[in-house]
Motif scaffolding. Structure first.
Motif, PDB file in Angstrom:
ATOM      1  N   ARG A 124      -4.189 -18.566 -15.132  1.00 37.17           N
ATOM      2  CA  ARG A 124      -4.135 -17.658 -15.747  1.00 37.17           C
ATOM      3  C   ARG A 124      -5.625 -16.479 -15.440  1.00 37.17           C
ATOM      4  O   ARG A 124      -5.964 -16.286 -16.827  1.00 37.17           O
ATOM      5  CB  ARG A 124      -3.508 -18.231 -16.841  1.00 37.17           C
ATOM      6  N   THR A 125      -6.301 -16.787 -14.666  1.00 39.26           N
ATOM      7  CA  THR A 125      -7.546 -16.269 -14.932  1.00 39.26           C
ATOM      8  C   THR A 125      -7.269 -14.752 -14.698  1.00 39.26           C
ATOM      9  O   THR A 125      -6.406 -14.225 -14.236  1.00 39.26           O
ATOM     10  CB  THR A 125      -8.600 -16.717 -13.454  1.00 39.26           C
ATOM     11  N   CYS A 126      -8.620 -14.242 -14.901  1.00 40.90           N
ATOM     12  CA  CYS A 126      -8.649 -12.571 -14.514  1.00 40.90           C
ATOM     13  C   CYS A 126      -8.328 -12.171 -13.444  1.00 40.90           C
ATOM     14  O   CYS A 126      -7.889 -10.997 -13.285  1.00 40.90           O
ATOM     15  CB  CYS A 126      -9.910 -11.660 -15.722  1.00 40.90           C
ATOM     16  N   HIS A 127      -8.758 -13.013 -12.750  1.00 36.59           N
ATOM     17  CA  HIS A 127      -8.797 -12.581 -11.115  1.00 36.59           C
ATOM     18  C   HIS A 127      -7.377 -12.739 -11.049  1.00 36.59           C
ATOM     19  O   HIS A 127      -7.040 -12.143 -10.699  1.00 36.59           O
ATOM     20  CB  HIS A 127     -10.032 -13.520 -10.912  1.00 36.59           C
ATOM     21  N   ALA A 128      -6.613 -13.441 -11.451  1.00 38.17           N
ATOM     22  CA  ALA A 128      -5.493 -13.276 -11.004  1.00 38.17           C
ATOM     23  C   ALA A 128      -4.726 -12.318 -11.077  1.00 38.17           C
ATOM     24  O   ALA A 128      -3.682 -11.847 -10.532  1.00 38.17           O
ATOM     25  CB  ALA A 128      -4.489 -14.658 -11.876  1.00 38.17           C
ATOM     26  N   TRP A 129      -4.450 -11.832 -12.801  1.00 40.32           N
ATOM     27  CA  TRP A 129      -4.097 -10.518 -12.732  1.00 40.32           C
ATOM     28  C   TRP A 129      -4.302  -9.474 -12.217  1.00 40.32           C
ATOM     29  O   TRP A 129      -3.688  -8.394 -12.356  1.00 40.32           O
ATOM     30  CB  TRP A 129      -4.649 -10.275 -14.462  1.00 40.32           C
ATOM     31  N   LYS A 130      -5.500  -9.369 -12.009  1.00 38.25           N
ATOM     32  CA  LYS A 130      -5.701  -8.119 -11.040  1.00 38.25           C
ATOM     33  C   LYS A 130      -5.443  -7.940  -9.492  1.00 38.25           C
ATOM     34  O   LYS A 130      -5.064  -7.134  -9.231  1.00 38.25           O
ATOM     35  CB  LYS A 130      -7.760  -8.328 -10.783  1.00 38.25           C
ATOM     36  N   ARG A 131      -4.770  -9.416  -9.534  1.00 35.11           N
ATOM     37  CA  ARG A 131      -4.716  -9.823  -7.394  1.00 35.11           C
ATOM     38  C   ARG A 131      -3.081  -8.978  -8.312  1.00 35.11           C
ATOM     39  O   ARG A 131      -2.602  -8.194  -7.146  1.00 35.11           O
ATOM     40  CB  ARG A 131      -4.810 -10.938  -7.042  1.00 35.11           C
ATOM     41  N   LEU A 132      -2.699  -9.200  -9.588  1.00 36.73           N
ATOM     42  CA  LEU A 132      -1.545  -9.413  -9.538  1.00 36.73           C
ATOM     43  C   LEU A 132      -1.270  -6.827  -9.783  1.00 36.73           C
ATOM     44  O   LEU A 132      -0.217  -7.024  -9.474  1.00 36.73           O
ATOM     45  CB  LEU A 132      -0.846  -9.647 -11.092  1.00 36.73           C
ATOM     46  N   ASN A 133      -2.274  -7.149 -10.260  1.00 34.85           N
ATOM     47  CA  ASN A 133      -2.240  -5.698 -10.490  1.00 34.85           C
ATOM     48  C   ASN A 133      -2.388  -4.383  -9.018  1.00 34.85           C
ATOM     49  O   ASN A 133      -1.220  -3.722  -8.771  1.00 34.85           O
ATOM     50  CB  ASN A 133      -3.101  -4.669 -11.516  1.00 34.85           C
ATOM     51  N   ALA A 134      -2.999  -5.440  -8.345  1.00 34.87           N
ATOM     52  CA  ALA A 134      -3.708  -5.208  -6.994  1.00 34.87           C
ATOM     53  C   ALA A 134      -2.367  -4.649  -6.513  1.00 34.87           C
ATOM     54  O   ALA A 134      -2.156  -4.009  -5.566  1.00 34.87           O
ATOM     55  CB  ALA A 134      -4.372  -5.743  -5.771  1.00 34.87           C
ATOM     56  N   ALA A 135      -1.210  -5.383  -6.198  1.00 34.28           N
ATOM     57  CA  ALA A 135      -0.957  -5.930  -5.377  1.00 34.28           C
ATOM     58  C   ALA A 135       0.905  -5.127  -5.782  1.00 34.28           C
ATOM     59  O   ALA A 135       1.783  -4.119  -5.123  1.00 34.28           O
ATOM     60  CB  ALA A 135       0.157  -7.447  -5.199  1.00 34.28           C
ATOM     61  N   LEU A 136       1.282  -4.782  -7.057  1.00 34.91           N
ATOM     62  CA  LEU A 136       1.671  -3.765  -7.675  1.00 34.91           C
ATOM     63  C   LEU A 136       1.397  -2.475  -7.095  1.00 34.91           C
ATOM     64  O   LEU A 136       2.109  -1.452  -6.949  1.00 34.91           O
ATOM     65  CB  LEU A 136       2.175  -3.845  -9.380  1.00 34.91           C
ATOM     66  N   ARG A 137       0.499  -2.069  -7.548  1.00 33.70           N
ATOM     67  CA  ARG A 137       0.054  -0.705  -6.923  1.00 33.70           C
ATOM     68  C   ARG A 137       0.408  -0.889  -4.820  1.00 33.70           C
ATOM     69  O   ARG A 137       0.454   0.242  -4.587  1.00 33.70           O
ATOM     70  CB  ARG A 137      -1.423  -0.435  -6.588  1.00 33.70           C
ATOM     71  N   LYS A 138      -0.192  -1.097  -4.643  1.00 26.38           N
ATOM     72  CA  LYS A 138       0.306  -1.366  -2.868  1.00 26.38           C
ATOM     73  C   LYS A 138       1.973  -0.739  -2.774  1.00 26.38           C
ATOM     74  O   LYS A 138       2.144  -0.181  -1.965  1.00 26.38           O
ATOM     75  CB  LYS A 138       0.496  -2.777  -2.113  1.00 26.38           C
ATOM     76  N   ILE A 139       3.093  -1.516  -3.651  1.00 27.47           N
ATOM     77  CA  ILE A 139       4.052  -1.471  -4.040  1.00 27.47           C
ATOM     78  C   ILE A 139       4.657   0.205  -4.168  1.00 27.47           C
ATOM     79  O   ILE A 139       5.279   0.690  -4.222  1.00 27.47           O
ATOM     80  CB  ILE A 139       4.806  -2.469  -4.807  1.00 27.47           C
ATOM     81  N   LEU A 140       4.000   0.394  -5.485  1.00 26.47           N
ATOM     82  CA  LEU A 140       3.983   1.995  -5.541  1.00 26.47           C
ATOM     83  C   LEU A 140       3.605   2.931  -4.497  1.00 26.47           C
ATOM     84  O   LEU A 140       4.304   4.168  -4.702  1.00 26.47           O
ATOM     85  CB  LEU A 140       3.192   1.562  -7.166  1.00 26.47           C
ATOM     86  N   LYS A 141       2.302   2.312  -4.461  1.00 26.77           N
ATOM     87  CA  LYS A 141       1.658   3.227  -2.990  1.00 26.77           C
ATOM     88  C   LYS A 141       3.273   3.889  -2.086  1.00 26.77           C
ATOM     89  O   LYS A 141       2.614   4.990  -1.614  1.00 26.77           O
ATOM     90  CB  LYS A 141       0.759   2.907  -2.583  1.00 26.77           C
ATOM     91  N   ARG A 142       3.721   3.056  -1.209  1.00 26.96           N
ATOM     92  CA  ARG A 142       4.708   2.333  -0.997  1.00 26.96           C
ATOM     93  C   ARG A 142       5.541   3.457  -0.634  1.00 26.96           C
ATOM     94  O   ARG A 142       6.262   3.985   0.230  1.00 26.96           O
ATOM     95  CB  ARG A 142       4.963   1.173   0.350  1.00 26.96           C
ATOM     96  N   ALA A 143       6.046   3.505  -2.324  1.00 30.08           N
ATOM     97  CA  ALA A 143       6.813   3.833  -2.508  1.00 30.08           C
ATOM     98  C   ALA A 143       7.036   5.445  -2.704  1.00 30.08           C
ATOM     99  O   ALA A 143       7.777   6.418  -3.401  1.00 30.08           O
ATOM    100  CB  ALA A 143       7.807   3.504  -3.887  1.00 30.08           C
TER     101      ALA A 143
END
Length: 306
Positions: free
Chosen positions: A219-238
């Protein structure tokens, strides 16, 4: 006592008990930036007892001149005023905060994904490669997106769903009150696609008892940033927008917009756990709202007829 020490020693233990790591990190980041500015301009670390309207106004002007968005400036103002107010409550400041004006913000129209776009996002998520822990990324991320859309939950609440609270046979899951902003349990009826995704995810080992425990549930801020980064890659590919307003909370706005269109404003407010309909309306994409197109209300002029 300097502001950073006050944050760590008095404010976090006294006011932020139970707050998300993201909230705590937000306070830390803002105080660090305020400290750096104060040292640069005034030659010393800011003391909690010396916070006043003049200093905060000077800092807000600095942020504005640096090109920061009004929402960013107001967030910094809000955090620093909250620290000042708590210092006053604790007897560490002689004056109660007053007249620290906010910067005017432009009102943005809420934006949600339409169903075609959401389909593209799910397809892109199913094309993810590699593993997250021991789970294939093309299993984990589609499941997270289906669950986010199906539940309308904030991402922090969704990431805290426990397997003990998931009933795949009955088609329900529970989000516990302690993870909800409105502090109430939420029972969520599951769509067949969500059930199927959760069934696939359940076959793999996980780090803890939460549904997405494989995602480093510290539940660290770092983990949330990584989670957002993962979604960004998914959106970009779409081939879709992938700015800061296009991340997990946009899926919550998509849920709100869909429920509003089919079940009305009161139902959307209830399922989102909002205190008022005004708050819920800030989640509804007007482009997808029924009877919200001005063109539908206008007559058509006849051209060239006397």
């Amino acid at each position: 006592m300097n502001v950073m020490k006050f944050l760590k020693k008095r404010y976090i233990p006294g006011k932020l008990v139970g707050a998300s790591p993201l909230t705590i990190e937000s306070y830390g980041s803002i105080v660090r930036q305020f400290n750096a500015w104060h040292v640069d301009v005034h030659g010393r670390k800011p003391q909690i007892a010396s916070l006043d309207r003049s200093v905060l106004g000077e800092y807000m002007s600095h942020l504005s001149q640096a090109g920061k968005a009004p929402s960013t400036i107001n967030k910094a103002r809000g955090h620093l005023v909250a620290l000042w107010n708590w210092a006053y409550t604790e007897g560490l400041h002689a004056e109660k905060p007053s007249n620290v004006a906010k910067i005017k913000e432009a009102k943005r129209s809420p934006e949600a994904w339409n169903l075609a776009q959401l389909g593209k996002i799910l397809k892109s998520a199913s094309e993810c490669e590699g593993l997250v822990g021991e789970v294939p990324a093309n299993v984990l991320f589609p499941t997270m997106i289906w669950t986010a859309f199906n539940s309308g939950a904030r991402v922090s609440a969704m990431m805290s769903i426990r397997w003990d609270d998931v009933d795949l046979e009955g088609g329900w899951l529970k989000i516990r009150a302690e993870y909800q902003k409105h502090k109430e349990d939420q029972q969520v009826g599951l769509m067949p696609e969500t059930i199927e995704s959760l069934q696939r995810l359940a076959q793999y080992p996980r780090a803890d008892e939460t549904g997405f425990g494989v995602w480093r549930s510290d539940r660290t801020c770092h983990a949330w940033k990584r989670l957002n980064a993962a979604l960004r890659k998914i959106l970009k590919r779409a081939g879709l927008p992938h700015g800061r307003r296009d991340l997990w909370h946009k899926i919550r706005r998509t849920f709100a917009t869909q429920v509003h269109a089919s079940g009305g404003l009161a139902m959307a407010q209830t399922l989102l756990g909002h205190s008022s309909a005004d708050v819920t309306m800030r989640y509804i994409d007007p482009r997808q709202a029924p009877k919200n197109n001005q063109a539908d209300y206008l007559g058509r002029p006849t051209i060239g007829v006397a």
